[in-house]
Motif scaffolding. Structure first.
Motif, PDB file in Angstrom:
ATOM      1  N   ARG A  30       0.818  -1.279  -0.004  1.00  0.00           N
ATOM      2  CA  ARG A  30      -0.006   0.013  -0.090  1.00  0.00           C
ATOM      3  C   ARG A  30       0.802   1.226  -0.050  1.00  0.00           C
ATOM      4  NH1 ARG A  30      -5.024   0.311   1.800  1.00  0.00           N
ATOM      5  NH2 ARG A  30      -4.782   1.873   3.313  1.00  0.00           N
ATOM      6  N   PHE A  31       1.962   0.946   0.582  1.00  0.00           N
ATOM      7  CA  PHE A  31       2.960   2.246   0.693  1.00  0.00           C
ATOM      8  C   PHE A  31       3.580   2.767  -0.802  1.00  0.00           C
ATOM      9  CE2 PHE A  31       7.274   4.247   1.016  1.00  0.00           C
ATOM     10  CZ  PHE A  31       6.853   5.257   1.958  1.00  0.00           C
ATOM     11  N   PHE A  32       3.777   1.614  -1.358  1.00  0.00           N
ATOM     12  CA  PHE A  32       4.614   1.797  -2.687  1.00  0.00           C
ATOM     13  C   PHE A  32       3.261   2.153  -3.839  1.00  0.00           C
ATOM     14  CE2 PHE A  32       8.194  -0.558  -0.590  1.00  0.00           C
ATOM     15  CZ  PHE A  32       9.053   0.325  -0.972  1.00  0.00           C
ATOM     16  N   ARG A  33       2.213   2.125  -3.390  1.00  0.00           N
ATOM     17  CA  ARG A  33       1.287   2.732  -4.361  1.00  0.00           C
ATOM     18  C   ARG A  33       0.897   3.932  -4.166  1.00  0.00           C
ATOM     19  NH1 ARG A  33      -3.766  -1.950  -3.608  1.00  0.00           N
ATOM     20  NH2 ARG A  33      -2.781  -3.468  -4.905  1.00  0.00           N
ATOM     21  N   ASN A  34       1.448   4.637  -3.114  1.00  0.00           N
ATOM     22  CA  ASN A  34       1.418   6.094  -2.828  1.00  0.00           C
ATOM     23  C   ASN A  34       2.641   6.686  -3.654  1.00  0.00           C
ATOM     24  OD1 ASN A  34       1.425   8.761  -1.795  1.00  0.00           O
ATOM     25  ND2 ASN A  34       0.447   8.083  -0.013  1.00  0.00           N
ATOM     26  N   ARG A  35       2.317   7.400  -4.811  1.00  0.00           N
ATOM     27  CA  ARG A  35       3.312   7.882  -5.684  1.00  0.00           C
ATOM     28  C   ARG A  35       4.092   9.037  -4.587  1.00  0.00           C
ATOM     29  NH1 ARG A  35       0.851   8.378 -11.752  1.00  0.00           N
ATOM     30  NH2 ARG A  35       0.498   6.083 -11.944  1.00  0.00           N
ATOM     31  N   ALA A  36       3.411   9.919  -3.958  1.00  0.00           N
ATOM     32  CA  ALA A  36       4.005  11.129  -3.502  1.00  0.00           C
ATOM     33  C   ALA A  36       5.054  10.407  -2.415  1.00  0.00           C
ATOM     34  CB  ALA A  36       2.910  11.794  -2.815  1.00  0.00           C
ATOM     35  N   TYR A 291       7.475  14.472   5.549  1.00  0.00           N
ATOM     36  CA  TYR A 291       6.095  14.663   5.928  1.00  0.00           C
ATOM     37  C   TYR A 291       5.241  13.691   4.880  1.00  0.00           C
ATOM     38  CZ  TYR A 291       6.249  18.627   9.040  1.00  0.00           C
ATOM     39  OH  TYR A 291       6.572  19.330  10.230  1.00  0.00           O
ATOM     40  N   PHE A 292       5.668  13.805   3.713  1.00  0.00           N
ATOM     41  CA  PHE A 292       5.020  12.703   2.422  1.00  0.00           C
ATOM     42  C   PHE A 292       5.377  11.393   2.890  1.00  0.00           C
ATOM     43  CE2 PHE A 292       4.904  16.555  -0.577  1.00  0.00           C
ATOM     44  CZ  PHE A 292       3.662  16.834  -0.611  1.00  0.00           C
ATOM     45  N   VAL A 293       6.458  10.962   3.465  1.00  0.00           N
ATOM     46  CA  VAL A 293       6.624   9.462   3.598  1.00  0.00           C
ATOM     47  C   VAL A 293       5.935   9.279   4.876  1.00  0.00           C
ATOM     48  CG1 VAL A 293       8.572   7.857   4.773  1.00  0.00           C
ATOM     49  CG2 VAL A 293       8.956   9.559   2.587  1.00  0.00           C
ATOM     50  N   ASP A 295       2.882  10.473   5.877  1.00  0.00           N
ATOM     51  CA  ASP A 295       1.549  10.537   5.513  1.00  0.00           C
ATOM     52  C   ASP A 295       1.249   9.236   4.877  1.00  0.00           C
ATOM     53  OD1 ASP A 295      -0.973  12.158   5.333  1.00  0.00           O
ATOM     54  OD2 ASP A 295      -0.704  11.596   3.000  1.00  0.00           O
ATOM     55  N   GLY A 296       2.538   8.714   4.016  1.00  0.00           N
ATOM     56  CA  GLY A 296       2.117   7.546   3.261  1.00  0.00           C
ATOM     57  C   GLY A 296       2.245   6.277   4.118  1.00  0.00           C
ATOM     58  N   LEU A 297       3.156   6.352   5.210  1.00  0.00           N
ATOM     59  CA  LEU A 297       2.987   5.278   6.193  1.00  0.00           C
ATOM     60  C   LEU A 297       1.669   5.342   7.349  1.00  0.00           C
ATOM     61  CD1 LEU A 297       6.682   5.572   7.736  1.00  0.00           C
ATOM     62  CD2 LEU A 297       5.739   3.717   6.441  1.00  0.00           C
ATOM     63  N   ARG A 298       1.409   6.355   7.232  1.00  0.00           N
ATOM     64  CA  ARG A 298       0.043   6.477   8.134  1.00  0.00           C
ATOM     65  C   ARG A 298      -1.030   5.774   7.349  1.00  0.00           C
ATOM     66  NH1 ARG A 298      -2.248  12.326   8.796  1.00  0.00           N
ATOM     67  NH2 ARG A 298      -2.722  11.906   6.760  1.00  0.00           N
ATOM     68  N   ASP A 299      -1.198   6.282   6.138  1.00  0.00           N
ATOM     69  CA  ASP A 299      -2.178   5.517   5.171  1.00  0.00           C
ATOM     70  C   ASP A 299      -2.140   4.032   5.138  1.00  0.00           C
ATOM     71  OD1 ASP A 299      -3.267   7.816   4.963  1.00  0.00           O
ATOM     72  OD2 ASP A 299      -2.611   8.639   3.183  1.00  0.00           O
ATOM     73  N   ALA A 300      -0.777   3.507   4.965  1.00  0.00           N
ATOM     74  CA  ALA A 300      -0.361   2.281   4.856  1.00  0.00           C
ATOM     75  C   ALA A 300      -0.643   1.212   6.077  1.00  0.00           C
ATOM     76  CB  ALA A 300       0.935   2.134   4.408  1.00  0.00           C
ATOM     77  N   LEU A 301      -0.385   1.889   7.241  1.00  0.00           N
ATOM     78  CA  LEU A 301      -0.670   1.275   8.510  1.00  0.00           C
ATOM     79  C   LEU A 301      -1.940   1.321   9.121  1.00  0.00           C
ATOM     80  CD1 LEU A 301       2.909   1.796   9.853  1.00  0.00           C
ATOM     81  CD2 LEU A 301       2.126  -0.387   8.840  1.00  0.00           C
ATOM     82  N   ASP A 302      -2.935   2.178   8.344  1.00  0.00           N
ATOM     83  CA  ASP A 302      -4.168   2.386   9.311  1.00  0.00           C
ATOM     84  C   ASP A 302      -5.156   1.292   8.593  1.00  0.00           C
ATOM     85  OD1 ASP A 302      -6.526   3.341  10.319  1.00  0.00           O
ATOM     86  OD2 ASP A 302      -6.505   5.241   8.982  1.00  0.00           O
ATOM     87  N   PRO A 303      -5.641   0.258   9.634  1.00  0.00           N
ATOM     88  CA  PRO A 303      -6.504  -0.674   9.361  1.00  0.00           C
ATOM     89  C   PRO A 303      -7.704  -0.359   8.961  1.00  0.00           C
ATOM     90  CG  PRO A 303      -6.098  -0.442  11.716  1.00  0.00           C
ATOM     91  CD  PRO A 303      -5.214   0.550  11.100  1.00  0.00           C
ATOM     92  N   LYS A 304      -8.235   0.826   9.194  1.00  0.00           N
ATOM     93  CA  LYS A 304      -9.495   1.209   8.893  1.00  0.00           C
ATOM     94  C   LYS A 304      -9.641   1.648   7.394  1.00  0.00           C
ATOM     95  CE  LYS A 304     -10.622   2.856  13.600  1.00  0.00           C
ATOM     96  NZ  LYS A 304     -10.738   4.117  14.412  1.00  0.00           N
ATOM     97  N   ASP A 305      -8.421   1.857   6.721  1.00  0.00           N
ATOM     98  CA  ASP A 305      -8.276   2.236   5.429  1.00  0.00           C
ATOM     99  C   ASP A 305      -8.041   1.263   4.404  1.00  0.00           C
ATOM    100  OD1 ASP A 305      -8.658   4.368   3.594  1.00  0.00           O
ATOM    101  OD2 ASP A 305      -6.550   4.701   3.403  1.00  0.00           O
TER     102      ASP A 305
END
Length: 306
Positions: A30-36, A291-293, A295-305
């Motif tokens: 999921r992290f590597f799908r986040n281009r930013a 900050y972008f890294v 933010d990407g980690l937060r989205d990747a590790l969030d089980p609700k997302d």
């Protein structure tokens, strides 16, 4: 028509069965799908290579003074590959490329080490308070509330004035005052984890409380800790840069990005924009990348997302 299966048919091979994914493998994908976040991770890698390997290509030492350029660096100390001053020189005739390399490395180390100290101290403190609970939890968190009410910069400046302006005191001051927010986050997560079945099973088998905290509670805080640490690093860099901008941080002959930005801002009206431009570029690029890294980690590790 109903489907029938031949009992003589071989069982499906293991390779044909659906493969499960671990939480970390799923988070990595999921992290590597986040281009930013991916681009920012590459930028951080390039900045790290510049910070720790830039001196190998520098033509001058960071504290070597070219006396022929003092006073005329606006016309003769411009950035040039022919002279070896890739980023030009500062007002003292020192190579700005070598000094930017040192400043980037020092700011990066202060951010990483300060964040590491804050995460370790804050995680252990918050996990102990949340697991023990009761009066101990109340006393420990009231101490955190009292310390949070004290202005952070005032404490850091006071430490530097009282114990001397050194790199060690800068590391200690930034790290040991920044753990307070981490303690509150770790405590809140521990309150929800300590009632889980695996913790109750450990208690029932007679495992000591400290062992439960270190082996069961803290590892389950890893996702939150990693995200917070990534977002804390740029905050540490900003704190250090502000302190150095005031002249209380890194002292000569060492330098940091904050010191370089401060000195470059003072010379911006003298026709030498490169003294501010190059350090400011690495400073801004580093902050945005972290900050972008984060933010990407937060989205990747969030089980609700998921």
């Amino acid at each position: 028509m109903a489907l029938t299966t031949d009992p003589l048919d071989p069982l499906p091979a293991a390779a044909d069965l659906p493969q499960g994914r671990s939480l970390w493998a799923d988070a990595r994908r999921r992290f590597f799908r986040n281009r930013a976040a991916t681009v920012s991770l590459v930028v951080l890698g390039l900045i790290a290579i510049f910070a720790f390997g830039g001196e190998l290509v520098a033509q001058y030492e960071r504290d070597t003074i070219d006396f022929t350029l003092i006073g005329i660096n606006a016309t003769k100390g411009v950035p040039s590959f022919a002279t070896g001053h890739y980023f030009g020189t500062d007002q003292e005739g020192r190579d700005l490329f070598a000094r930017t390399v040192q400043g980037t490395r020092l700011s990066l180390l202060i951010g990483i080490v300060g964040s590491l100290v804050a995460v370790v101290v804050g995680t252990l403190y918050g996990a102990i308070a949340g697991y023990v609970g009761g009066r101990v939890d109340s006393i420990m968190m009231r101490i955190v509330d009292i310390l949070l009410s004290i202005p952070f910069m005032f404490v850091l400046i006071l430490l530097l004035v009282m114990f001397g302006r050194s790199l060690l005191m800068l590391f200690i001051g930034i790290g040991l005052v920044s753990w307070l927010s981490m303690a509150r986050i770790a405590r809140g997560q521990t309150l929800s984890i300590k009632n889980k079945e695996f913790v109750e099973a450990a208690i029932a088998t007679g495992v000591r409380p400290l062992t439960i905290i270190l082996r069961h509670i803290v590892p389950n805080l890893a996702g939150v800790v990693v995200v917070y640490a990534t977002l804390l690093i740029p905050e540490m860099i900003i704190y250090e840069s502000f302190i150095s901008f005031l002249g209380l941080g890194v002292q000569e002959p060492n330098t940091s990005l904050g010191s370089l930005i401060s000195r470059g801002a003072a010379q911006i009206g003298n026709g030498v924009p490169w003294q501010l431009g190059f350090p400011l570029f690495f400073f801004v690029a580093m902050l945005f990348a972290f900050y972008f890294v984060g933010d990407g980690l937060r989205d990747a590790l969030d089980p609700k997302d998921r």
